[in-house]
Design a protein around this motif. Structure first.
Motif, mmCIF file in Angstrom:
data_model
loop_
_atom_site.group_PDB
_atom_site.id
_atom_site.type_symbol
_atom_site.label_atom_id
_atom_site.label_comp_id
_atom_site.label_asym_id
_atom_site.label_seq_id
_atom_site.Cartn_x
_atom_site.Cartn_y
_atom_site.Cartn_z
ATOM 1 N N UNK A 1 31.104 45.133 57.871
ATOM 2 C CA UNK A 1 32.467 45.654 57.697
ATOM 3 C C UNK A 1 33.463 44.509 57.553
ATOM 4 N N UNK A 2 33.282 43.445 58.330
ATOM 5 C CA UNK A 2 34.164 42.284 58.234
ATOM 6 C C UNK A 2 34.041 41.626 56.868
ATOM 7 N N UNK A 3 32.826 41.438 56.396
ATOM 8 C CA UNK A 3 32.627 40.789 55.102
ATOM 9 C C UNK A 3 33.182 41.629 53.948
ATOM 10 N N UNK A 4 33.023 42.933 54.030
ATOM 11 C CA UNK A 4 33.592 43.812 53.001
ATOM 12 C C UNK A 4 35.109 43.739 53.030
ATOM 13 N N UNK A 5 35.696 43.742 54.223
ATOM 14 C CA UNK A 5 37.155 43.628 54.344
ATOM 15 C C UNK A 5 37.640 42.306 53.771
ATOM 16 N N UNK A 6 36.923 41.241 54.049
ATOM 17 C CA UNK A 6 37.297 39.929 53.527
ATOM 18 C C UNK A 6 37.228 39.908 52.002
ATOM 19 N N UNK A 7 36.203 40.501 51.439
ATOM 20 C CA UNK A 7 36.063 40.554 49.988
ATOM 21 C C UNK A 7 37.198 41.362 49.360
ATOM 22 N N UNK A 8 37.541 42.489 49.954
ATOM 23 C CA UNK A 8 38.632 43.321 49.435
ATOM 24 C C UNK A 8 39.958 42.574 49.535
ATOM 25 N N UNK A 9 40.193 41.902 50.649
ATOM 26 C CA UNK A 9 41.418 41.117 50.831
ATOM 27 C C UNK A 9 41.507 40.030 49.772
ATOM 28 N N UNK A 10 40.415 39.324 49.529
ATOM 29 C CA UNK A 10 40.411 38.253 48.534
ATOM 30 C C UNK A 10 40.670 38.810 47.139
ATOM 31 N N UNK A 11 40.058 39.929 46.818
ATOM 32 C CA UNK A 11 40.257 40.557 45.510
ATOM 33 C C UNK A 11 41.715 40.977 45.335
ATOM 34 N N UNK A 12 42.296 41.580 46.367
ATOM 35 C CA UNK A 12 43.688 42.011 46.286
ATOM 36 C C UNK A 12 44.633 40.833 46.107
ATOM 37 N N UNK A 13 44.369 39.719 46.769
ATOM 38 C CA UNK A 13 45.209 38.527 46.605
ATOM 39 C C UNK A 13 45.118 38.022 45.180
ATOM 40 N N UNK A 14 43.924 38.015 44.616
ATOM 41 C CA UNK A 14 43.738 37.557 43.240
ATOM 42 C C UNK A 14 44.454 38.461 42.256
ATOM 43 N N UNK A 15 44.377 39.763 42.472
ATOM 44 C CA UNK A 15 45.052 40.707 41.575
ATOM 45 C C UNK A 15 46.563 40.586 41.704
ATOM 46 N N UNK A 16 47.058 40.382 42.915
ATOM 47 C CA UNK A 16 48.501 40.230 43.116
ATOM 48 C C UNK A 16 48.995 38.973 42.418
ATOM 49 N N UNK A 17 48.224 37.897 42.477
ATOM 50 C CA UNK A 17 48.620 36.654 41.801
ATOM 51 C C UNK A 17 48.618 36.859 40.293
#
Length: 44
Positions: A16-32
Motif C-alpha cells: 500500500x505504501x509503494x502504491x501510494x508513493x507511485x501515485x504521488x510521484x505520477x501526480x507530481x509529474x502530471x502537475x509539472x
C-alpha cells in the motif's frame, strides 16, 4: 518468530505504501507537465 498473520499484514502495508508513493510521484509529474505553458522555440 513473526506469525504468518503479522507477516501478511506487513506485506500489505508495504504494498500500500509503494502504491501510494507511485501515485504521488505520477501526480507530481502530471502537475509539472500541466503547468509548463512555454512554447518550444527553435533558432538557427
Amino acid at each position: 518468530m513473526v506469525s504468518p498473520h503479522k507477516e501478511k499484514r506487513r506485506h500489505a502495508i508495504l504494498v500500500a505504501f509503494l502504491i501510494s508513493l507511485a501515485i504521488f510521484s505520477l501526480n507530481r509529474g502530471l502537475a509539472y507537465a500541466a503547468t509548463d505553458t512555454t512554447l518550444p522555440s527553435i533558432a538557427i
